[in-house]
Design a protein around this motif. Structure first.
Motif, PDB file in Angstrom:
ATOM      1  N   ASP A 133       0.897  -1.369  -0.040  1.00 35.86           N
ATOM      2  CA  ASP A 133      -0.166   0.107   0.152  1.00 35.86           C
ATOM      3  C   ASP A 133       0.900   1.259  -0.048  1.00 35.86           C
ATOM      4  O   ASP A 133       0.547   2.075  -0.832  1.00 35.86           O
ATOM      5  CB  ASP A 133      -1.045  -0.089   1.326  1.00 35.86           C
ATOM      6  CG  ASP A 133      -2.151  -0.969   1.091  1.00 35.86           C
ATOM      7  OD1 ASP A 133      -2.139  -1.717   0.083  1.00 35.86           O
ATOM      8  OD2 ASP A 133      -2.658  -1.191   1.984  1.00 35.86           O
ATOM      9  N   CYS A 187      -5.162   3.404   1.642  1.00 36.44           N
ATOM     10  CA  CYS A 187      -3.758   3.047   2.027  1.00 36.44           C
ATOM     11  C   CYS A 187      -3.186   3.870   3.024  1.00 36.44           C
ATOM     12  O   CYS A 187      -2.077   3.445   3.619  1.00 36.44           O
ATOM     13  CB  CYS A 187      -3.091   3.137   0.564  1.00 36.44           C
ATOM     14  SG  CYS A 187      -3.429   1.978  -0.504  1.00 36.44           S
ATOM     15  N   GLU A 215      -8.440   5.066  -3.095  1.00 34.97           N
ATOM     16  CA  GLU A 215      -7.527   4.194  -2.726  1.00 34.97           C
ATOM     17  C   GLU A 215      -6.492   4.900  -1.903  1.00 34.97           C
ATOM     18  O   GLU A 215      -5.927   4.216  -1.040  1.00 34.97           O
ATOM     19  CB  GLU A 215      -7.049   4.015  -4.236  1.00 34.97           C
ATOM     20  CG  GLU A 215      -5.926   2.504  -3.896  1.00 34.97           C
ATOM     21  CD  GLU A 215      -6.634   1.312  -3.762  1.00 34.97           C
ATOM     22  OE1 GLU A 215      -7.805   1.296  -3.534  1.00 34.97           O
ATOM     23  OE2 GLU A 215      -5.936   0.493  -3.495  1.00 34.97           O
ATOM     24  N   TRP A 254       0.666   3.410   4.820  1.00 33.06           N
ATOM     25  CA  TRP A 254       1.733   4.017   4.341  1.00 33.06           C
ATOM     26  C   TRP A 254       2.369   4.636   5.607  1.00 33.06           C
ATOM     27  O   TRP A 254       3.716   4.526   5.679  1.00 33.06           O
ATOM     28  CB  TRP A 254       1.144   4.988   3.358  1.00 33.06           C
ATOM     29  CG  TRP A 254       2.058   6.130   2.611  1.00 33.06           C
ATOM     30  CD1 TRP A 254       3.376   5.808   2.557  1.00 33.06           C
ATOM     31  CD2 TRP A 254       1.708   7.017   1.913  1.00 33.06           C
ATOM     32  NE1 TRP A 254       3.837   6.792   1.501  1.00 33.06           N
ATOM     33  CE2 TRP A 254       2.629   7.454   1.271  1.00 33.06           C
ATOM     34  CE3 TRP A 254       0.376   7.688   1.614  1.00 33.06           C
ATOM     35  CZ2 TRP A 254       2.529   8.604   0.405  1.00 33.06           C
ATOM     36  CZ3 TRP A 254       0.213   8.666   0.609  1.00 33.06           C
ATOM     37  CH2 TRP A 254       1.471   8.985   0.015  1.00 33.06           C
ATOM     38  N   SER A 300       0.802   3.994  -3.024  1.00 32.76           N
ATOM     39  CA  SER A 300       0.609   5.388  -2.558  1.00 32.76           C
ATOM     40  C   SER A 300       1.759   6.285  -3.122  1.00 32.76           C
ATOM     41  O   SER A 300       1.568   7.487  -3.548  1.00 32.76           O
ATOM     42  CB  SER A 300       0.309   5.704  -1.342  1.00 32.76           C
ATOM     43  OG  SER A 300      -0.516   4.754  -0.749  1.00 32.76           O
TER      44      SER A 300
END
Ligand code: NDP
Length: 476
Positions: free
Chosen positions: A324, A400, A396, A404, A328
């Motif tokens: 993720d 995420c 998204e 992150w 990102s």
């Protein structure tokens, strides 16, 4: 017999591009300064299509149908200028001279402006995909006059990579637009590779072997992270040392990254335009630090810190978090790169369609990725100030962002350097922050240099008489 198109420069890129054209049915005139190279190409590949080889530049030019279409694939810089100087007296108004080399967009603007009065069209064209791409279908980013694209576009579109029948080639805008877009492509490529490197370092810190990490990248390649770079990462991670099959190749490669300069151009240009490409600059700087051998030697001896190991309770959960974070950060690099293109388009009066940029990067080039289809669709749905606001992207990112943050925090705690992931997150948090520390910066600037500030509740520029009566005065 006349040729439909000519290629100058028979090194790896030019010869492969000429072969690609011949494979697509074009009659291709070829020329190389050192004529033995032209002969070699004919000896090795002459049977693959219709080639017209020339040892003399004037004969080469004379063989071409009018308006002439010529693609130069020679050493960027002085090589390009040398060919231009020799060939322009042989050309006529309406002829199209394409520079397919990796030129700096400023040089392309200069060359185009110098050639324009002759009526010859100069088309600075970014070509990505390396030697295999040149042969099998690269991503092609042409700049120049619209009229020139009418002449050269059909050939370039036919030899480019395709996605569902759509060519990965489109007119980018006038003069340096094509080479600019190619430059930013390379900048994003730098960031992408830095993120992949950081993801791998995190997996290694969490005790995965290179082979296990290769499996992880392979599984990611089946999902939203699907891309050429992720695909070849598993290939490199799995490779054995050809000298010692018991050792991973990666473990015997010196960790000193090289570069040829297009990443640096992307960053320099962003600084000049006043944009933020922090993910790309981190990637360029990371390559510089990696090659600063003495600095690193001193640092390893002198600087305290954690042991670069990450203890994970749930390995799969950690791997998912890294995925993720990677996705990102990658989106931020695209957002920053596209922003640089948008800013340049306004500055240089280019009509660049951002959806089209994403569209022609979907195949053929090094950064080809599934994400680009999403970017294309999002720009088709409406103009965006930033890619980050696109509905499916922001959703998204919302999903995420906690992962992150966890990844960056774990890396910082463990002393695993993640300049790319953390700078991407820093950008994300800056653009979403309701208020930035810039207010204090302005206060400080006003105090030490009377640089003035603007108020949230009034128009105009203001200054405090800091060393005097402390009163505020209007400064504009
Ligand atoms: P090179 O960059 O190594 O350039 C070699 C070619 O340039 C030879 O044909 C050489 O001719 C010619 N050349 C050099 N100087 C002159 C000169 N003064 N006058 C006439 N011809 C000259 O070749 P590549 O194929 O690697 O790359 C070609 C271009 O494509 C470059 O601009 C490169 O940056 C760009 N590019 C390369 C990619 C790659 O993966 N390699 C990917 C994308 C773009 P001679 O044989 O006589 O020396």
């Amino acid at each position: 017999q006349t040729a439909e198109i000519g290629v100058i420069g028979m090194a790896v890129m030019g010869s492969n591009l000429a072969r690609n054209m011949a494979h697509k049915g074009f009659r291709v005139a070829i020329y190389n300064r050192t004529s033995s190279r032209t002969d070699e190409v004919i000896a090795e590949h002459g049977s693959e299509g219709i080639f017209l080889p020339f040892h003399d530049l004037a004969d080469f030019v004379a063989s071409l149908e009018r308006p002439r279409r010529i693609v130069m694939m020679v050493k960027a810089g002085r090589g390009t200028d040398a060919v231009i100087e020799k060939i322009t007296p042989l050309l006529q108004p309406g002829d199209v001279l394409v520079d397919g080399g990796n030129a700096y967009f400023g040089d392309t603007r200069r060359r185009e402006a110098a050639i324009r009065p002759t009526g010859i069209h100069y088309v600075g064209t970014g070509i990505s995909g390396g030697e295999v791409g040149a042969l099998e279908g690269p991503s092609i980013m042409p700049g120049g006059s619209k009229e020139s694209y009418d002449a050269i576009g059909p050939v370039l579109e036919k030899i480019s990579a395709q996605v569902d029948g759509e060519p990965c080639c489109a007119w980018m805008g006038t003069d340096g637009a094509g080479h600019f877009v190619k430059m930013v492509h390379n900048g994003i490529e730098y960031a992408d590779m830095q993120f992949i490197g950081e993801a791998h370092a995190l997996l290694r810190a969490a005790s995965l072997t290179n082979a296990e990490a290769a499996d992880v990248f392979e599984s990611w390649n089946h999902g939203d992270l699907n891309s050429y770079l992720v695909e070849i990462t598993s290939q490199v991670l799995r490779a054995r040392d050809p000298r010692d099959p018991a050792t991973d190749l990666l473990d015997v490669i010196r960790d000193e990254a090289g570069m040829k300069g297009t990443g640096t151009w992307t960053v320099q240009t962003a600084l000049e335009l006043g944009g933020d490409v922090s993910t790309i600059s981190e990637a360029v700087f990371a390559r510089s630090v990696s090659s600063a051998v003495l600095l690193r030697k001193v640092g390893q001896q002198a600087l305290e810190g954690p042991e670069h190991t990450i203890t994970v309770a749930d390995r799969q959960a950690f791997i998912d978090d890294v995925r993720d974070a990677l996705w990102s950060a990658k989106v931020v690099a695209y957002a920053q790169g596209l922003d640089e293109i948008r800013t340049a388009a306004a500055e240089y009066h280019w009509e660049i369609d951002m959806g089209q940029v994403a569209s022609i990067w979907r195949n053929g080039c090094i950064i080809r990725a599934r994400l680009l289809q999403r970017i294309k669709d999002e720009y088709a749905a409406g103009d965006l100030t930033t890619l980050l606001e696109a509905p499916s992207v922001r959703a998204e990112l919302a999903r995420c962002q906690q992962a992150w943050r966890r990844v960056v925090a774990r890396a910082v705690e463990a002393g695993v350097p993640v300049p790319g992931f953390s700078s991407a997150l820093g950008y994300y948090d800056q653009v979403r922050a309701p208020r930035l520390n810039a207010a204090l910066t302005q206060g400080l600037r006003d105090l030490f240099g009377a640089h003035t500030y603007r108020r949230i509740d009034d128009e105009g520029s203001w200054h405090v008489n800091w060393s005097g009566d402390g009163r505020e005065v209007r400064a504009d």
